[in-house]
Scaffold this motif. Structure first.
Motif, PDB file in Angstrom:
ATOM      1  N   LYS A  14       1.009  -1.411  -0.075  1.00  0.00           N
ATOM      2  CA  LYS A  14      -0.113  -0.153  -0.429  1.00  0.00           C
ATOM      3  C   LYS A  14       0.637   1.440  -0.527  1.00  0.00           C
ATOM      4  O   LYS A  14       0.468   2.524  -0.238  1.00  0.00           O
ATOM      5  CB  LYS A  14      -1.208   0.232   1.365  1.00  0.00           C
ATOM      6  CG  LYS A  14      -1.462  -1.289   1.779  1.00  0.00           C
ATOM      7  CD  LYS A  14      -3.504  -0.685   1.204  1.00  0.00           C
ATOM      8  CE  LYS A  14      -4.300  -2.149   1.667  1.00  0.00           C
ATOM      9  NZ  LYS A  14      -4.379  -3.170   0.547  1.00  0.00           N
ATOM     10  N   LYS A  23      -2.772   4.298  -7.985  1.00  0.00           N
ATOM     11  CA  LYS A  23      -4.202   4.991  -7.808  1.00  0.00           C
ATOM     12  C   LYS A  23      -4.013   5.875  -8.470  1.00  0.00           C
ATOM     13  O   LYS A  23      -5.081   6.710  -9.256  1.00  0.00           O
ATOM     14  CB  LYS A  23      -3.684   5.647  -6.623  1.00  0.00           C
ATOM     15  CG  LYS A  23      -3.889   4.416  -5.141  1.00  0.00           C
ATOM     16  CD  LYS A  23      -3.838   4.956  -3.442  1.00  0.00           C
ATOM     17  CE  LYS A  23      -3.784   4.113  -3.161  1.00  0.00           C
ATOM     18  NZ  LYS A  23      -3.494   4.671  -1.710  1.00  0.00           N
ATOM     19  N   GLN A  24      -3.291   6.526  -9.174  1.00  0.00           N
ATOM     20  CA  GLN A  24      -2.922   8.503 -10.228  1.00  0.00           C
ATOM     21  C   GLN A  24      -3.243   7.928 -12.406  1.00  0.00           C
ATOM     22  O   GLN A  24      -2.978   8.038 -12.799  1.00  0.00           O
ATOM     23  CB  GLN A  24      -2.104   8.510 -10.374  1.00  0.00           C
ATOM     24  CG  GLN A  24      -2.053   9.245  -9.065  1.00  0.00           C
ATOM     25  CD  GLN A  24      -0.835  10.216  -9.263  1.00  0.00           C
ATOM     26  OE1 GLN A  24       0.722  10.190  -9.802  1.00  0.00           O
ATOM     27  NE2 GLN A  24      -0.308  11.022  -8.282  1.00  0.00           N
ATOM     28  N   ASN A  25      -3.827   6.316 -11.524  1.00  0.00           N
ATOM     29  CA  ASN A  25      -3.837   5.540 -13.459  1.00  0.00           C
ATOM     30  C   ASN A  25      -2.899   5.703 -14.077  1.00  0.00           C
ATOM     31  O   ASN A  25      -2.596   5.546 -15.443  1.00  0.00           O
ATOM     32  CB  ASN A  25      -5.399   5.212 -13.670  1.00  0.00           C
ATOM     33  CG  ASN A  25      -5.431   4.033 -14.964  1.00  0.00           C
ATOM     34  OD1 ASN A  25      -5.905   3.526 -14.765  1.00  0.00           O
ATOM     35  ND2 ASN A  25      -6.236   4.689 -15.940  1.00  0.00           N
TER      36      ASN A  25
END
Length: 195
Positions: A14, A23-25
């Motif tokens: 994580k 998470k920001q792709n």
């Protein structure tokens, strides 16, 4: 079009820069971070898992499968890896490979709703309806918010001509998955038949 209805390929680690990119792709950047982590430590299972999941998202399925298989060479007791591989094989139409991976995952973690759902789907696609219903029912029991399991149970009962049972499961699925045109259309079709 993918049969994966939700993102089962969740990263285990994580707090890395690669996770931030995920998470920001920013998948290319994430892939590079995980590859660099593996250069530093080739036995870093979390980085290899995240690389495999990222490669899958990048549609580099063959490389993704290779990474998952490498993890299993290090540690065969990885239920999430087995489930992910099973889902990929299922998506590719390799039902035997899918069943083997998902069954191995189930043996390690019999209460994983995602594994149970895809195991049920695999048995359904192979024509083993009794087994499919068993796993799908278990999936709903351990993951009561799994509208996919309820919808597929409803579809199976519909195909068997058990319209009342089908309607019960589809209405439950509709309660969980609000505004689903597909489920609503199925319910409408059954109700139109006079149920």
């Amino acid at each position: 079009n993918s049969i994966i209805k939700y993102d089962v390929l969740l990263p285990l680690q994580k707090d890395s820069k690669g996770i931030m990119y995920l998470k920001q792709n920013k998948l290319i950047e994430a892939r590079l971070e995980f590859e660099n982590a593996l250069k530093d430590d080739p036995n870093f299972i979390d980085a290899r898992y995240n690389l495999a999941a990222t490669l899958y998202r990048l549609n580099e399925t063959i490389r993704s499968i290779e990474q998952y298989q490498q993890i299993l060479k290090q540690d065969k007791n990885q239920p999430q890896v087995l489930t992910d591989l099973g889902v990929i094989y299922l998506e590719q139409g390799n039902l035997i490979g899918a069943k083997n991976m998902l069954k191995s995952s189930f043996d390690l973690d019999p209460n994983n709703g995602i594994t149970l759902y895809f195991l049920g789907l695999t048995y359904y696609k192979q024509g083993f309806i009794k087994e499919a219903l068993n796993y799908l029912t278990q999936a709903y029991i351990v993951s009561p918010d799994s509208f996919q399991s309820l919808e597929l149970i409803g579809d199976i009962y519909y195909s068997q001509g058990k319209l009342k049972k089908s309607l019960i499961y589809l209405k439950r699925a509709e309660l969980l998955k609000k505004n689903s045109e597909t489920i609503s259309e199925k319910i409408y079709r059954i109700e139109k038949l006079g149920m």
